[in-house]
Write a protein that holds these residues in place. Structure first.
Motif, PDB file in Angstrom:
ATOM      1  N   ARG B 103       1.211  -0.940  -0.106  1.00 39.09           N
ATOM      2  CA  ARG B 103      -0.295   0.108  -0.266  1.00 39.09           C
ATOM      3  C   ARG B 103       1.298   1.421   0.499  1.00 39.09           C
ATOM      4  O   ARG B 103       0.665   2.588  -0.380  1.00 39.09           O
ATOM      5  CB  ARG B 103      -1.004  -0.021   1.466  1.00 39.09           C
ATOM      6  N   LEU B 104       1.996   1.575   0.362  1.00 39.39           N
ATOM      7  CA  LEU B 104       2.781   2.026   0.721  1.00 39.39           C
ATOM      8  C   LEU B 104       4.260   1.861   0.876  1.00 39.39           C
ATOM      9  O   LEU B 104       5.073   1.459   2.127  1.00 39.39           O
ATOM     10  CB  LEU B 104       2.503   3.328   1.974  1.00 39.39           C
ATOM     11  N   ILE B 105       4.917   2.744   0.475  1.00 36.99           N
ATOM     12  CA  ILE B 105       6.749   2.827   0.621  1.00 36.99           C
ATOM     13  C   ILE B 105       7.009   4.117   0.814  1.00 36.99           C
ATOM     14  O   ILE B 105       6.819   5.226   0.748  1.00 36.99           O
ATOM     15  CB  ILE B 105       7.359   1.770  -0.614  1.00 36.99           C
ATOM     16  N   ASP B 106       7.566   3.375   2.308  1.00 38.52           N
ATOM     17  CA  ASP B 106       7.489   5.890   2.873  1.00 38.52           C
ATOM     18  C   ASP B 106       9.036   5.753   3.732  1.00 38.52           C
ATOM     19  O   ASP B 106       9.452   5.520   4.764  1.00 38.52           O
ATOM     20  CB  ASP B 106       6.678   5.812   3.769  1.00 38.52           C
ATOM     21  N   PRO B 107      10.238   5.673   2.926  1.00 40.33           N
ATOM     22  CA  PRO B 107      11.356   5.724   3.323  1.00 40.33           C
ATOM     23  C   PRO B 107      12.273   7.151   4.579  1.00 40.33           C
ATOM     24  O   PRO B 107      12.563   6.357   5.427  1.00 40.33           O
ATOM     25  CB  PRO B 107      12.371   6.404   1.926  1.00 40.33           C
ATOM     26  N   ALA B 111       9.176   3.291   6.592  1.00 43.61           N
ATOM     27  CA  ALA B 111       8.083   2.625   6.981  1.00 43.61           C
ATOM     28  C   ALA B 111       7.699   1.394   5.731  1.00 43.61           C
ATOM     29  O   ALA B 111       7.522   2.409   4.341  1.00 43.61           O
ATOM     30  CB  ALA B 111       7.070   2.998   7.763  1.00 43.61           C
ATOM     31  N   MET B 112       6.918   0.527   5.683  1.00 43.65           N
ATOM     32  CA  MET B 112       6.431  -0.253   4.199  1.00 43.65           C
ATOM     33  C   MET B 112       5.048  -0.551   4.728  1.00 43.65           C
ATOM     34  O   MET B 112       4.755  -1.420   5.473  1.00 43.65           O
ATOM     35  CB  MET B 112       6.640  -0.709   4.181  1.00 43.65           C
ATOM     36  N   ILE B 113       3.575   0.041   4.460  1.00 48.61           N
ATOM     37  CA  ILE B 113       2.249  -0.986   4.527  1.00 48.61           C
ATOM     38  C   ILE B 113       1.712  -2.095   3.465  1.00 48.61           C
ATOM     39  O   ILE B 113       1.568  -1.846   1.980  1.00 48.61           O
ATOM     40  CB  ILE B 113       1.084   0.020   4.374  1.00 48.61           C
ATOM     41  N   VAL B 114       1.594  -2.945   3.889  1.00 49.76           N
ATOM     42  CA  VAL B 114       1.257  -3.826   3.196  1.00 49.76           C
ATOM     43  C   VAL B 114      -0.363  -5.449   3.623  1.00 49.76           C
ATOM     44  O   VAL B 114      -0.242  -5.327   4.589  1.00 49.76           O
ATOM     45  CB  VAL B 114       3.032  -5.066   3.203  1.00 49.76           C
ATOM     46  N   GLU B 115      -0.341  -5.462   2.869  1.00 47.88           N
ATOM     47  CA  GLU B 115      -1.163  -7.059   3.124  1.00 47.88           C
ATOM     48  C   GLU B 115      -0.709  -7.749   3.503  1.00 47.88           C
ATOM     49  O   GLU B 115       0.460  -7.844   2.636  1.00 47.88           O
ATOM     50  CB  GLU B 115      -2.310  -6.849   1.544  1.00 47.88           C
ATOM     51  N   PRO B 116      -1.349  -8.715   3.884  1.00 50.56           N
ATOM     52  CA  PRO B 116      -0.938 -10.110   4.793  1.00 50.56           C
ATOM     53  C   PRO B 116      -0.555 -11.070   3.378  1.00 50.56           C
ATOM     54  O   PRO B 116       0.672 -11.888   3.882  1.00 50.56           O
ATOM     55  CB  PRO B 116      -2.036 -10.845   5.154  1.00 50.56           C
ATOM     56  N   GLY B 117      -0.749 -10.804   2.386  1.00 49.18           N
ATOM     57  CA  GLY B 117      -0.622 -11.605   1.224  1.00 49.18           C
ATOM     58  C   GLY B 117       0.579 -11.571   0.656  1.00 49.18           C
ATOM     59  O   GLY B 117       0.559 -12.551  -0.648  1.00 49.18           O
ATOM     60  N   VAL B 118       0.914 -10.889   0.487  1.00 49.67           N
ATOM     61  CA  VAL B 118       2.755 -10.401  -0.640  1.00 49.67           C
ATOM     62  C   VAL B 118       3.559 -10.805  -0.085  1.00 49.67           C
ATOM     63  O   VAL B 118       3.737 -11.664   1.348  1.00 49.67           O
ATOM     64  CB  VAL B 118       2.611  -8.013  -0.337  1.00 49.67           C
ATOM     65  N   THR B 119       4.449 -11.476  -0.778  1.00 49.17           N
ATOM     66  CA  THR B 119       5.378 -12.627  -0.617  1.00 49.17           C
ATOM     67  C   THR B 119       6.736 -11.082  -0.270  1.00 49.17           C
ATOM     68  O   THR B 119       6.791  -9.817  -0.129  1.00 49.17           O
ATOM     69  CB  THR B 119       5.375 -12.892  -1.742  1.00 49.17           C
ATOM     70  N   ASN B 120       7.362 -12.224   0.742  1.00 48.03           N
ATOM     71  CA  ASN B 120       8.421 -11.275   1.690  1.00 48.03           C
ATOM     72  C   ASN B 120       9.565 -11.172   0.751  1.00 48.03           C
ATOM     73  O   ASN B 120       9.542  -9.896   0.802  1.00 48.03           O
ATOM     74  CB  ASN B 120       9.053 -12.841   1.996  1.00 48.03           C
ATOM     75  N   GLN B 121       9.052 -11.571  -0.885  1.00 48.64           N
ATOM     76  CA  GLN B 121      10.371 -11.461  -1.909  1.00 48.64           C
ATOM     77  C   GLN B 121      10.367  -9.653  -2.837  1.00 48.64           C
ATOM     78  O   GLN B 121      11.204  -9.310  -3.281  1.00 48.64           O
ATOM     79  CB  GLN B 121      10.771 -12.066  -2.527  1.00 48.64           C
TER      80      GLN B 121
END
Lengths: 469, 469
Positions: B103-107, B111-121
């Motif tokens: 959802r968001l990458i905030d250098p 911080a980074m906001i993600v949904e649970p199904g995104v892969t680690n990679q």
């Protein structure tokens, strides 16, 4: 106070003395008085004070209080600023200051086992002798206890690189409000068996359980450290520098900020000389391998440089570093000379919102005609907002109260939090519901009830009153 | 399965379809079959599978299951090794693999906001583009989801320097088993308002709540990294080197160990050439400022040197580094050729007890006539113990079972923990009570009941069955 019809006050005292002996119980109000305050300047007189020496004594004291429904307030050295150890419901203050033993220092496993009453400084000294440190470093390190640090999740400047107690504790031994003896965490740096009760207890301000032993995670001391001081025309430029510093690879081990008011104060009262036109100041420290220090200073200077930078100076010796820190160190004494009382908040916002926070605070200072001095841990977005007030001026006190509400609104509108490291206690309890939604608070209240079903542990603190069932 | 007399299976399905639409529900056993396994090779057929896309859908699904008492098993990509996502009580598998949005990458705020199904990679790739990484790095990074990483508190080699998910998550959004929508943690790197539910949910294996969004804490990529390989005569010397490496200032960003069996296997099956007499091997990585790398290599070589050291080699190029890693990389394929099945444990002991652990495992291997290959994250004391077995040989299987019990006894006698990063699930559930005392387990069971009063979330996992009320 005593809610059990079957036990008189005298019987309670007799039972207490049976657990620890007469020498370690106080009941004379004059003796109990000093255990009724903390650094919030609030005060309430406890009925009794007891000094525990062992886990088993704590267990027996909790069982007694739970049985007869007596409020039990755990206390380290009373350096907290939120009233969290002030016994507003009366009852028994349990002082942990005599449980100050360092049980084990284990450099290979980077661990130290301590009792809750050891001071932060004693931990640092013992760790340093083996080449390590424990990252949490509140300003009160010389006096505050590790138990208190864990209760509030207290940190300090180093948290920007090394984290807070939650990132620096491996395991705990504790007794719940129901008198249950629990162990959580592990003696290893990884461990995923069972739910994480360690972090649940850390920051719970003695409302869930009393920590009787902690296994701290140690970090090796860096080989070298260097200090820089950067002065800026205004908050915007300093805030922009903080943003740049935090988005490049080299994480400072301290990144402290002072606003215009703080800079002015340090110059006027502390005799510090800064470039003309200084409107904001950053203290930056980097640590790491000695071989990397020159390059680190170059990188920091580069990241800190922008159109608003007036001057950046790096210290070459410990003496020069102390000289650079003098502006920051002059601040606290200077604050005391300026107003009879300060309301010291420790709000936190995302680093990118620091300029908006400081700008908003300047606006509120004008609007409410209150002097506000801001400084703090910019790398974490954790700013100590000091409202300077005269408690004998009722109009000013009223304005300060209204201003404070607006400060909290501002912080929450910037996606921040009401407290970065001081905690909630009494001071912020009634504001918590503005930050945490009712559903989550209700769940927290139910969890509290599992640890402390009769609500004897540190009553009326930390959670809003209506979230407790 | 359906415990509500008022709702039929058909009605449940109709309700489910009302929430997400027909396209995202499976009920044909053939379609449901693949969602009944994980990497433990266990399998149980779920009655239904649903693919959620939003927080609100998850809330509605939980409310439905809670209402009619249907077991609900959250699932990422099924790469877990403990059976934690195997639906042994039947019910509904909730697949989160389609909630894979960053959802968001905030250098600036790291911080980074993600949904649970995104892969680690996917997280690592997105972070890397901004000069950052997210420290948890399980071997399955290319396939496993962040939701799964959080559920198990999964780590990997980097944890020795950078920590596990519990040290690298700022906040969560989640829905409890009762359908309550909660938010915990904050968007800031410090925050002490309310109890720490973030870490309580991390590692709880979907038994308390389902995480619908996570705010990850990012770390800047180091400027440079160097790889070394050290070979030793025996485990004792390698263990001593690990102890020395962990008690000096320079923390490696990977410190991996291979025992004699692993070394032999890598040489025999993987074609790797190592010095004659190699009985143990360490892979060591250091990262940091480029200017510090030469000095770092000198320091590591010094700390790794002892009477048992046969050879230590530092790579000068990425190609050389890959060459050094070949012994370690050859291991997993080699293991597969050696035995039809391996029981892969991930026990953890204090670093100082590594030699005692490996020595004890060698003794158990002889005693039970089982081939055991040991390797893993030595810097955390986290060792993957692989019992190589033939599942068609009932006598060997019986010996392996008994041997495993002794492995766990050994680990606990060394002040260790049954799992460092794989978690408990079904595989270790019945051993948990050997590590955690009954009082603490009972409290955990009561906390579970506050999150999930009807016990619908991932039933029969993580906690011993008798600790649930």
């Amino acid at each position: 106070m005593l809610n059990s019809p079957s036990v008189t006050t005298q019987e309670f005292l007799t039972n207490l003395i049976q657990i620890v002996g007469e020498q370690r119980v106080r009941f004379d109000p004059a003796d109990c008085w000093p255990y009724g305050y903390d650094n919030s300047r609030r005060h309430a007189l406890p009925q009794w004070v007891v000094f525990a020496l062992t886990h088993e004594e704590i267990r027996d004291i909790i069982c007694l209080c739970n049985h007869v429904h007596v409020p039990l307030i755990p206390r380290g050295r009373g350096t907290g600023t939120t009233g969290a150890t002030v016994p507003i419901s009366g009852g028994l203050v349990l002082s942990l200051e005599r449980m100050s033993c360092i049980r084990l220092i284990d450099p290979v496993n980077r661990a130290m086992i301590v009792e809750p009453g050891v001071t932060n400084q004693e931990v640092q000294i013992a760790a340093e002798q083996r080449g390590f440190f424990w990252p949490p470093d509140p300003t009160s390190a010389a006096f505050c206890t590790v138990g208190g640090n864990l209760a509030y999740n207290s940190a300090g400047p180093r948290a920007v690189k090394y984290g807070t107690p939650r990132e620096n504790v491996l395991g705990l031994r504790a007794v719940t409000g129901a008198g249950e003896e629990i162990r959580c965490g592990s003696y290893t740096t990884k461990g995923v068996v069972g739910y994480d009760l360690t972090r649940l207890l850390i920051g719970s301000e003695g409302t869930l359980a009393i920590i009787t032993e902690a296994t701290l995670k140690l970090t090796p001391l860096a080989e070298a450290k260097r200090t820089l001081r950067a002065t800026y025309r205004d908050t915007e430029s300093a805030g922009q520098a903080v943003a740049t510093l935090m988005s490049q690879p080299l994480t400072p081990c301290a990144l402290e900020f002072m606003d215009r008011q703080a800079v002015t104060l340090a110059q006027a009262q502390g005799g510090v000389i800064l470039p003309t036109g200084t409107g904001a100041l950053l203290m930056i420290e980097v640590d790491g391998p000695a071989a990397a220090m020159e390059e680190a200073i170059t990188q920091i200077k580069q990241a800190a440089d922008n159109a608003g930078l007036l001057e950046i100076v790096a210290a070459h010796t410990p003496q020069e570093a102390a000289q650079l820190w003098s502006a920051r160190k002059a601040l606290s004494p200077a604050l005391r000379t300026l107003a009879p009382k300060k309301i010291n908040e420790d709000v936190v916002v995302p680093v990118s919102h620091l300029p908006a926070l400081i700008g908003g605070l300047e606006r509120l200072a004008r609007e409410f005609a209150i002097t506000i001095v801001n400084f703090g841990h910019a790398g974490n977005g954790n700013i100590h907002v000091n409202l300077l007030i005269n408690p004998d001026d009722p109009l000013e006190m009223e304005r300060a109260g209204k201003c404070l509400e607006q400060v909290f609104e501002l912080v929450l509108s910037l996606n921040g939090s009401l407290s970065g490291e001081h905690g909630v206690g009494l001071e912020k309890r009634d504001f918590v519901a503005r930050e945490i939604d009712a559903t989550t608070l209700n769940l927290m209240g139910r969890l509290k009830a599992q640890f402390d079903p009769r609500g004897i542990l540190n009553p009326q603190k930390t959670l809003p009153l209506n979230s407790l069932t």
